[in-house]
Design an enzyme around this catalytic site. Structure first.
Site, short mmCIF file in Angstrom:
data_model
loop_
_atom_site.label_atom_id
_atom_site.label_comp_id
_atom_site.label_asym_id
_atom_site.label_seq_id
_atom_site.Cartn_x
_atom_site.Cartn_y
_atom_site.Cartn_z
N ASP A 142 64.90 -50.18 -103.46
CA ASP A 142 66.21 -49.89 -102.87
C ASP A 142 66.73 -48.54 -103.35
O ASP A 142 66.59 -48.19 -104.53
CB ASP A 142 67.18 -51.00 -103.29
CG ASP A 142 68.52 -50.91 -102.60
OD1 ASP A 142 68.56 -50.97 -101.37
OD2 ASP A 142 69.53 -50.76 -103.32
N GLU A 152 47.39 -50.85 -112.87
CA GLU A 152 46.83 -51.73 -113.90
C GLU A 152 46.45 -53.09 -113.32
O GLU A 152 45.75 -53.87 -113.97
CB GLU A 152 47.85 -51.94 -115.02
CG GLU A 152 48.25 -50.67 -115.76
CD GLU A 152 49.44 -50.91 -116.68
OE1 GLU A 152 49.85 -52.08 -116.83
OE2 GLU A 152 49.97 -49.92 -117.24
#
Length: 591
Positions: A232, A299
């Site tokens: 956002d 990751e």
């Protein structure tokens, strides 16, 4: 009805390539992603507010529709001053929507159906009920607790003037002064910045503690198995050094929808006025944050993605958010705000593809979301002057519902024929319009209250969905309650009245999505149809084995007899044995 000269197959197959095919890769490069606004999607417990069990119960609707992923607007613990975009706890579910167990069940159900899940992240600000802000209120100026937010001394001899002249996106000043305290310093109580509501204090992204905290939040949800984040206000967070005065106002939606007469001077950069300006937006420092986040997602297995909600123009500025080591997608608000004008549409598409290709990112297309008037209503507005996109009131000029739906269906088929990724907003597959006659007493959008009603706000596009036409609440939940009233037309547009019905908006969407997947349109190249490239009324291109023809003009566009119609947004016309695409209609052809 007037008709254009008869087109030939050669006319439809001679094209200029402007976008080369993309190699198959990460799922998000060509995904169709469906936005769920949880409080208005489906109610599982009968309180009149949608929830996570309601989402779980409707996953089959999304699977059958043919989307690839679901983006959920905020469901975090929140006082709900801005419908959950005021987050009090980033690691928990608000009881309004369920529990973490409900989330895990929904996520598992989605993954069982091969649907990815993207969750909303709100990093620009928190709720004033967040434990950090409560600690800041109790702490002294200059404390570590206050350094997490944008606290400043006021201007003027007594510090009783705001630190600068910035205005809130929701209306009114962007600064609020604290209640007087004995230890607030020689200039009295400090002020805090809130680009949105007073209950949404901006976080200080120059503070390493803030950066570490939000990275930990990312890992919390990634560990639970989410496939990505929609970010956002992704162009916010970093403010210009010194917080300089600025005489403009950053509105919720800058763009307007203009008629053809207003677009004689067509910019060559794809701009439509959809960019937020000012020293509080699009600062270079945001890109350091997203490079770090990119590393966090890397990751984890499974091509997790970051999606930028960045109201940025020109498109060359937007492309900076999706460089290879930053975010993966960015909403194309220049496309969303483009008017019903063939030349403007072609320019936005052309520049969007070229600009995103230059950084190796997919172009992301969108027509509606929870912040703007639904395109079934937007395209029904009279084509005179301009119209802000954040709300239509009962006292405003009303959309032509028939025209709006006809154009919305045509615009959708055009959008789904474009390579890249596409976003759908819940209910658009039913052709839902905004509720444009909501009385003031039921409205909840803070922008309505902070502007004293001058802006109607976004409640009209957030009305609960109709699932069973004519049932209490049109089947939104087991009790018939709905947190906002539904307009009468929702009964006829309910999902159950469109399933399996030839020509319904739902079946048009389902057919188009099935074809899009089968023809690999999302990763295909795009070539403009040369014979129509200069037309003031037609947008036409070849993509994969499909020719997309959108007629935005008044004259019907003739088709060669041997062209196979795959899907159309409306009925074609036939006269003297010649088929034609009528006004405000899109068709996919095999030529």
């Amino acid at each position: 009805m007037t008709r254009t000269p008869l087109l030939t197959i050669d006319d439809l197959t001679a094209g200029t390539l402007v976008h080369t095919p993309a190699a198959s890769g990460e799922w998000w490069r060509d995904a169709v992603i469906y936005q769920v606004y949880p409080r208005s999607f489906a109610d599982g417990n009968g309180d009149g507010i949608g929830d996570l069990p309601g989402v779980t119960a409707k996953l089959d609707h999304l699977k059958q529709l043919g989307v690839d992923a679901v983006w959920l607007s905020p469901f975090y613990r929140s006082p709900q001053k801005d419908a959950g975009y005021d987050v009090a706890d980033y690691r928990d579910i608000d009881p309004l929507f369920g529990t973490l167990a409900d989330f895990d069940e929904m996520l598992a159900g989605a993954h069982e159906r091969d649907l990815k899940i993207i969750v909303d992240l709100v990093p620009n600000h928190s709720s004033d009920q967040h434990v950090w802000f409560q600690e800041a209120l109790a702490a002294a100026p200059g404390s570590a607790a206050r350094e997490r937010y944008m606290f400043r001394d006021g201007r003027g001899p007594a510090g009783d003037e705001p630190p600068n002249n910035w205005q809130s996106i929701f209306g009114g000043p962007a600064w609020t002064r604290l209640t007087p305290r004995s230890d607030d310093g020689p200039l009295g109580p400090q002020w805090y910045l809130h680009l949105f509501d007073t209950s949404q204090p901006d976080l200080n992204w120059e503070n390493p503690e803030v950066r570490a905290e939000l990275e930990d939040v990312l890992r919390f949800w990634l560990d639970r198995g989410v496939d990505g984040f929609r970010v956002d206000v992704a162009h916010g967070m970093i403010k210009a050094p010194g917080l300089p005065d600025w005489d403009g106002r950053a509105a919720m939606v800058e763009g307007t929808v203009d008629g053809p007469a207003a677009n004689a001077a067509e910019p060559d950069d794809g701009s439509t006025g959809a960019g937020n300006q000012g020293p509080m937006f699009d600062q270079d420092g945001v890109h350091e944050i997203y490079r770090s986040w990119h590393g966090v997602l890397a990751e984890y297995p499974g091509d997790r993605c970051l999606v930028a909600e960045a109201w940025v123009e020109p498109l060359s500025r937007l492309a900076r958010y999706v460089r290879p080591d930053e975010m993966h997608q960015a909403f194309n608000f220049s496309f969303l705000t483009a008017p019903w004008d063939a030349a403007k549409m072609r320019t936005v598409v052309d520049v969007s593809l070229g600009t995103m290709d230059a950084v190796g990112a997919p172009t992301t297309w969108v027509l509606s979301n929870h912040d703007v008037v639904r395109h079934a209503s937007r395209f029904g507005l009279a084509e005179i002057g301009g119209r802000q996109l954040n709300g239509i009131a009962a006292t405003d000029p009303q959309p032509d519902a028939e025209l709006g739906l006809r154009r919305a269906r045509a615009a959708t088929l055009l959008m789904l024929g474009l390579p890249g990724s596409a976003y759908l907003y819940q209910g658009e597959e039913l052709g839902l319009p905004d509720h444009t006659a909501l009385p003031a007493e039921v409205r909840q959008d803070p922008s309505f209250f902070r502007t004293d009603g001058a802006e109607p706000g976004r409640d009209g596009c957030r009305v609960p969905l109709p699932w069973v036409g004519g049932a209490p609440g049109n089947g939104f939940g087991p009790t018939g309650k709905t947190w906002l009233p539904q307009p009468g037309v929702y009964a006829d547009l309910a999902a159950d009245r469109q399933y399996g019905v030839a020509g319904s908006t739902y079946e048009m969407y389902r057919t188009a999505l099935e074809l899009r997947r089968a023809e690999k349109i999302g990763t295909a190249g795009l070539a403009w149809v040369d014979a129509l490239a200069a037309s003031p009324d037609v947008v036409s291109f070849q993509v994969s084995g499909v020719v997309v023809v959108s007629n935005l003009g008044e004259a019907a566009l003739t088709l060669p007899a041997e062209a196979e119609v795959l899907v159309a947004s409306g009925d074609l016309t036939t006269s003297d044995g010649v088929r034609a695409v009528p006004s405000d209609t899109t068709v996919w052809l095999r030529a």
